[in-house]
Design a protein around this motif. Sequence first.
Motif, PDB file in Angstrom:
ATOM      1  N   VAL A  89       0.873  -1.162   0.199  1.00 49.94           N
ATOM      2  CA  VAL A  89       0.208   0.102  -0.005  1.00 49.94           C
ATOM      3  C   VAL A  89       1.122   1.216  -0.053  1.00 49.94           C
ATOM      4  O   VAL A  89       1.809   1.340   0.787  1.00 49.94           O
ATOM      5  CB  VAL A  89      -0.875  -0.106   1.198  1.00 49.94           C
ATOM      6  CG1 VAL A  89      -1.796   1.404   1.432  1.00 49.94           C
ATOM      7  CG2 VAL A  89      -1.854  -1.059   1.333  1.00 49.94           C
ATOM      8  N   TRP A 113      -0.279  -4.978  -5.554  1.00 44.15           N
ATOM      9  CA  TRP A 113       0.016  -3.462  -5.329  1.00 44.15           C
ATOM     10  C   TRP A 113      -1.544  -3.084  -5.319  1.00 44.15           C
ATOM     11  O   TRP A 113      -2.235  -2.706  -6.281  1.00 44.15           O
ATOM     12  CB  TRP A 113       1.028  -3.020  -6.557  1.00 44.15           C
ATOM     13  CG  TRP A 113       0.954  -1.512  -6.466  1.00 44.15           C
ATOM     14  CD1 TRP A 113       0.193  -0.552  -6.950  1.00 44.15           C
ATOM     15  CD2 TRP A 113       1.639  -0.786  -5.638  1.00 44.15           C
ATOM     16  NE1 TRP A 113       0.517   0.745  -6.866  1.00 44.15           N
ATOM     17  CE2 TRP A 113       1.562   0.735  -5.893  1.00 44.15           C
ATOM     18  CE3 TRP A 113       2.736  -1.035  -4.573  1.00 44.15           C
ATOM     19  CZ2 TRP A 113       2.345   1.727  -5.439  1.00 44.15           C
ATOM     20  CZ3 TRP A 113       3.360  -0.006  -4.020  1.00 44.15           C
ATOM     21  CH2 TRP A 113       3.140   1.478  -4.245  1.00 44.15           C
ATOM     22  N   LEU A 114      -1.771  -2.255  -4.039  1.00 36.03           N
ATOM     23  CA  LEU A 114      -2.956  -1.542  -3.885  1.00 36.03           C
ATOM     24  C   LEU A 114      -3.025  -0.051  -4.115  1.00 36.03           C
ATOM     25  O   LEU A 114      -3.822   0.355  -4.362  1.00 36.03           O
ATOM     26  CB  LEU A 114      -3.513  -2.088  -2.522  1.00 36.03           C
ATOM     27  CG  LEU A 114      -3.552  -3.407  -2.005  1.00 36.03           C
ATOM     28  CD1 LEU A 114      -4.087  -3.546  -0.594  1.00 36.03           C
ATOM     29  CD2 LEU A 114      -4.789  -4.076  -3.007  1.00 36.03           C
ATOM     30  N   GLY A 115      -1.700   0.375  -4.198  1.00 35.88           N
ATOM     31  CA  GLY A 115      -1.760   1.721  -4.403  1.00 35.88           C
ATOM     32  C   GLY A 115      -1.997   2.572  -3.221  1.00 35.88           C
ATOM     33  O   GLY A 115      -2.100   2.413  -2.150  1.00 35.88           O
ATOM     34  N   LEU A 116      -2.293   3.861  -3.490  1.00 41.75           N
ATOM     35  CA  LEU A 116      -2.641   4.772  -2.610  1.00 41.75           C
ATOM     36  C   LEU A 116      -4.090   4.562  -1.960  1.00 41.75           C
ATOM     37  O   LEU A 116      -5.105   4.286  -2.895  1.00 41.75           O
ATOM     38  CB  LEU A 116      -2.811   6.316  -3.112  1.00 41.75           C
ATOM     39  CG  LEU A 116      -3.184   7.289  -1.874  1.00 41.75           C
ATOM     40  CD1 LEU A 116      -2.038   7.280  -0.768  1.00 41.75           C
ATOM     41  CD2 LEU A 116      -2.992   8.672  -2.820  1.00 41.75           C
ATOM     42  N   ARG A 117      -4.371   4.321  -0.724  1.00 47.93           N
ATOM     43  CA  ARG A 117      -5.836   3.947  -0.446  1.00 47.93           C
ATOM     44  C   ARG A 117      -6.162   4.998   1.002  1.00 47.93           C
ATOM     45  O   ARG A 117      -5.492   5.347   1.631  1.00 47.93           O
ATOM     46  CB  ARG A 117      -5.497   2.419   0.312  1.00 47.93           C
ATOM     47  CG  ARG A 117      -5.235   1.403  -0.960  1.00 47.93           C
ATOM     48  CD  ARG A 117      -6.412   1.280  -1.822  1.00 47.93           C
ATOM     49  NE  ARG A 117      -7.540   0.764  -1.350  1.00 47.93           N
ATOM     50  CZ  ARG A 117      -8.024  -0.680  -1.537  1.00 47.93           C
ATOM     51  NH1 ARG A 117      -7.195  -1.276  -2.092  1.00 47.93           N
ATOM     52  NH2 ARG A 117      -8.972  -0.990  -0.846  1.00 47.93           N
ATOM     53  N   ASN A 118      -7.341   5.003   0.970  1.00 40.99           N
ATOM     54  CA  ASN A 118      -8.018   5.844   1.992  1.00 40.99           C
ATOM     55  C   ASN A 118      -8.704   4.775   3.054  1.00 40.99           C
ATOM     56  O   ASN A 118      -9.337   5.445   4.104  1.00 40.99           O
ATOM     57  CB  ASN A 118      -9.140   6.628   1.714  1.00 40.99           C
ATOM     58  CG  ASN A 118      -8.405   7.801   0.668  1.00 40.99           C
ATOM     59  OD1 ASN A 118      -7.406   8.225   1.076  1.00 40.99           O
ATOM     60  ND2 ASN A 118      -9.082   8.253  -0.410  1.00 40.99           N
ATOM     61  N   ASP A 119      -8.639   3.633   2.927  1.00 38.42           N
ATOM     62  CA  ASP A 119      -9.110   2.724   3.771  1.00 38.42           C
ATOM     63  C   ASP A 119      -8.268   1.443   4.401  1.00 38.42           C
ATOM     64  O   ASP A 119      -8.588   0.426   4.772  1.00 38.42           O
ATOM     65  CB  ASP A 119     -10.245   1.751   3.021  1.00 38.42           C
ATOM     66  CG  ASP A 119      -9.684   0.957   1.965  1.00 38.42           C
ATOM     67  OD1 ASP A 119      -8.750   1.220   1.620  1.00 38.42           O
ATOM     68  OD2 ASP A 119     -10.263  -0.041   1.365  1.00 38.42           O
ATOM     69  N   VAL A 120      -7.044   2.158   5.078  1.00 37.20           N
ATOM     70  CA  VAL A 120      -5.950   1.396   5.655  1.00 37.20           C
ATOM     71  C   VAL A 120      -6.525   0.498   6.813  1.00 37.20           C
ATOM     72  O   VAL A 120      -6.061  -0.618   6.829  1.00 37.20           O
ATOM     73  CB  VAL A 120      -4.863   2.562   6.016  1.00 37.20           C
ATOM     74  CG1 VAL A 120      -3.862   1.685   6.704  1.00 37.20           C
ATOM     75  CG2 VAL A 120      -4.222   2.971   4.571  1.00 37.20           C
ATOM     76  N   ILE A 160      -7.905  -2.329   5.291  1.00 33.99           N
ATOM     77  CA  ILE A 160      -7.079  -3.382   5.004  1.00 33.99           C
ATOM     78  C   ILE A 160      -6.077  -4.081   5.861  1.00 33.99           C
ATOM     79  O   ILE A 160      -6.084  -5.150   5.969  1.00 33.99           O
ATOM     80  CB  ILE A 160      -6.166  -2.543   4.027  1.00 33.99           C
ATOM     81  CG1 ILE A 160      -6.592  -2.054   2.734  1.00 33.99           C
ATOM     82  CG2 ILE A 160      -4.889  -3.292   3.526  1.00 33.99           C
ATOM     83  CD1 ILE A 160      -6.008  -0.922   1.888  1.00 33.99           C
TER      84      ILE A 160
END
Length: 165
Positions: free
Chosen positions: A20, A47-54, A57
């Motif tokens: 992430v 690869w999840l990239g940039l996330r707002n739901d860390v 995850i």
Amino acid sequence: LIRAMRIIVSEIPHAHLFLVGVDSGDGSLRGITNEINILGLEDHITWLGLRNDVPAILSACDIGVLSSSSEGLPLALLEYGVAGLAVVVTDVGECGAVLDNGQNGIIVPPSSPPAMAEGILRLLKNSRLRESYGQKIKKWVGEKYASNLVISQLDKIYQQILLIQ
């Protein structure tokens, strides 16, 4: 971490790694992707990239890993602690302090895929150890790094500075 994953998958074929973060645009993501392909790990690393739901995850993960070669005080490590994840981190920056010098997780030398793999495998193979480290780091981060504590400490520093002037 990618090279460590090759070792891990040889012992635990169903192991999977989620990466992430933001693509910095410096070519490092391309290098990581190439390494994943060269090592044949396409089915084991996402690869999840940039996330707002860390938090969501992290709740789906068994352990947290920080494989940096340099750090200050990594936010990711504090997020792992809040989530109660057992962790394996490299011995850089403030990682050792967050892990209370190894009391709250596993610390390995930077740039050592075998040591990283050994630490991760130790946690993956031992659910009791994972649970114990997860509880310890959650408690430690809550006691030492909670936002209200940090704000209080900053307030004291500002008050001292104002008194000096």
